[in-house]
Design a protein around this motif. Structure first.
Motif, PDB file in Angstrom:
ATOM      1  N   UNK A   1     -40.287   6.119 -14.691  1.00  0.00           N
ATOM      2  CA  UNK A   1     -41.044   6.693 -13.579  1.00  0.00           C
ATOM      3  C   UNK A   1     -41.519   8.105 -13.909  1.00  0.00           C
ATOM      4  N   UNK A   2     -40.591   8.937 -14.412  1.00  0.00           N
ATOM      5  CA  UNK A   2     -40.933  10.328 -14.687  1.00  0.00           C
ATOM      6  C   UNK A   2     -39.925  10.906 -15.673  1.00  0.00           C
ATOM      7  N   UNK A   3     -40.358  11.904 -16.413  1.00  0.00           N
ATOM      8  CA  UNK A   3     -39.439  12.585 -17.321  1.00  0.00           C
ATOM      9  C   UNK A   3     -39.716  14.075 -17.290  1.00  0.00           C
ATOM     10  N   UNK A   4     -38.696  14.847 -17.718  1.00  0.00           N
ATOM     11  CA  UNK A   4     -38.794  16.300 -17.675  1.00  0.00           C
ATOM     12  C   UNK A   4     -38.084  16.865 -18.896  1.00  0.00           C
ATOM     13  N   UNK A   5     -38.708  17.859 -19.519  1.00  0.00           N
ATOM     14  CA  UNK A   5     -38.115  18.464 -20.702  1.00  0.00           C
ATOM     15  C   UNK A   5     -36.907  19.321 -20.319  1.00  0.00           C
TER      16      UNK A   5
ATOM     17  N   UNK B   1     -43.856  14.385 -17.187  1.00  0.00           N
ATOM     18  CA  UNK B   1     -44.739  13.233 -17.333  1.00  0.00           C
ATOM     19  C   UNK B   1     -44.386  12.213 -16.262  1.00  0.00           C
ATOM     20  N   UNK B   2     -45.407  11.426 -15.877  1.00  0.00           N
ATOM     21  CA  UNK B   2     -45.247  10.473 -14.795  1.00  0.00           C
ATOM     22  C   UNK B   2     -45.933   9.154 -15.135  1.00  0.00           C
ATOM     23  N   UNK B   3     -45.376   8.090 -14.593  1.00  0.00           N
ATOM     24  CA  UNK B   3     -46.071   6.813 -14.639  1.00  0.00           C
ATOM     25  C   UNK B   3     -47.331   6.920 -13.777  1.00  0.00           C
ATOM     26  N   UNK B   4     -48.365   6.200 -14.174  1.00  0.00           N
ATOM     27  CA  UNK B   4     -49.627   6.251 -13.422  1.00  0.00           C
ATOM     28  C   UNK B   4     -49.416   5.854 -11.971  1.00  0.00           C
ATOM     29  N   UNK B   5     -48.489   4.959 -11.727  1.00  0.00           N
ATOM     30  CA  UNK B   5     -48.279   4.437 -10.378  1.00  0.00           C
ATOM     31  C   UNK B   5     -47.701   5.471  -9.415  1.00  0.00           C
ATOM     32  N   UNK B   6     -47.131   6.565  -9.935  1.00  0.00           N
ATOM     33  CA  UNK B   6     -46.520   7.560  -9.053  1.00  0.00           C
ATOM     34  C   UNK B   6     -47.163   8.932  -9.166  1.00  0.00           C
ATOM     35  N   UNK B   7     -48.132   9.089 -10.059  1.00  0.00           N
ATOM     36  CA  UNK B   7     -48.784  10.389 -10.228  1.00  0.00           C
ATOM     37  C   UNK B   7     -49.391  10.872  -8.916  1.00  0.00           C
ATOM     38  N   UNK B   8     -49.151  12.148  -8.628  1.00  0.00           N
ATOM     39  CA  UNK B   8     -49.687  12.737  -7.404  1.00  0.00           C
ATOM     40  C   UNK B   8     -48.817  12.499  -6.189  1.00  0.00           C
TER      41      UNK B   8
ATOM     42  N   UNK C   1     -40.243   0.255  -3.676  1.00  0.00           N
ATOM     43  CA  UNK C   1     -38.912  -0.293  -3.440  1.00  0.00           C
ATOM     44  C   UNK C   1     -38.273  -0.716  -4.755  1.00  0.00           C
ATOM     45  N   UNK C   2     -37.091  -0.175  -5.025  1.00  0.00           N
ATOM     46  CA  UNK C   2     -36.409  -0.435  -6.295  1.00  0.00           C
ATOM     47  C   UNK C   2     -35.072   0.301  -6.286  1.00  0.00           C
ATOM     48  N   UNK C   3     -34.265  -0.002  -7.275  1.00  0.00           N
ATOM     49  CA  UNK C   3     -33.099   0.831  -7.560  1.00  0.00           C
ATOM     50  C   UNK C   3     -33.547   1.891  -8.565  1.00  0.00           C
ATOM     51  N   UNK C   4     -33.259   3.140  -8.255  1.00  0.00           N
ATOM     52  CA  UNK C   4     -33.673   4.265  -9.089  1.00  0.00           C
ATOM     53  C   UNK C   4     -32.476   4.804  -9.866  1.00  0.00           C
ATOM     54  N   UNK C   5     -32.724   5.053 -11.148  1.00  0.00           N
ATOM     55  CA  UNK C   5     -31.688   5.531 -12.052  1.00  0.00           C
ATOM     56  C   UNK C   5     -32.158   6.794 -12.773  1.00  0.00           C
ATOM     57  N   UNK C   6     -31.225   7.704 -13.014  1.00  0.00           N
ATOM     58  CA  UNK C   6     -31.555   8.804 -13.908  1.00  0.00           C
ATOM     59  C   UNK C   6     -30.897   8.525 -15.252  1.00  0.00           C
TER      60      UNK C   6
END
Length: 114
Positions: A48-52, A59-66, A91-96
């Motif tokens: 979904x997204x990542x951070x340095x 960075x983001x997946x296109x589906x969640x950008x903005x 709707x989903x299970x979200x993991x880090x």
């Protein structure tokens, strides 16, 4: 050992917001890229997204950008995912997950429904 504890999920209406948190331990959090993934029923887990490590590169997946914003607080060993303008397809299970380590938390369920 590595521990990842996600929280903040729940039920939200379409157009609503949720903020997920993930508290990490057992590795050098402040020097590790972190990411949020999600897995919807019947689908593969997706990034979904990542951070340095210092939080400068996002960075983001296109589906969640903005709509989604990833951030981190290295003093608290915590990474966040602010989710706005939620859609039923979120709707989903979200993991880090640390990008370079093969560890997963238990995840937190996000359900978007009216």
């Amino acid at each position: 050992q590595v521990q990842l504890v996600e929280s903040g999920g729940g039920l939200a209406q379409p157009g609503g917001s949720l903020r997920l948190s993930c508290v990490a331990s057992g590795f050098m959090f402040s020097s590790t890229y972190m990411a949020w993934y999600r897995q919807a029923p019947g689908k593969e887990r997706e990034l979904v997204a990542s951070i340095s490590s210092a939080g400068r590169l996002l960075s983001y997946a296109d589906s969640v950008k903005g709509r989604f914003t990833i951030s981190r607080d290295n003093a608290k060993n915590t990474v966040y995912l602010q989710m706005n303008s939620l859609k039923p397809e979120d709707t989903a299970v979200y993991y880090c997950k640390p990008r370079t380590l093969s560890y997963w938390g238990q995840g937190t369920q996000v359900t978007v429904s009216s």
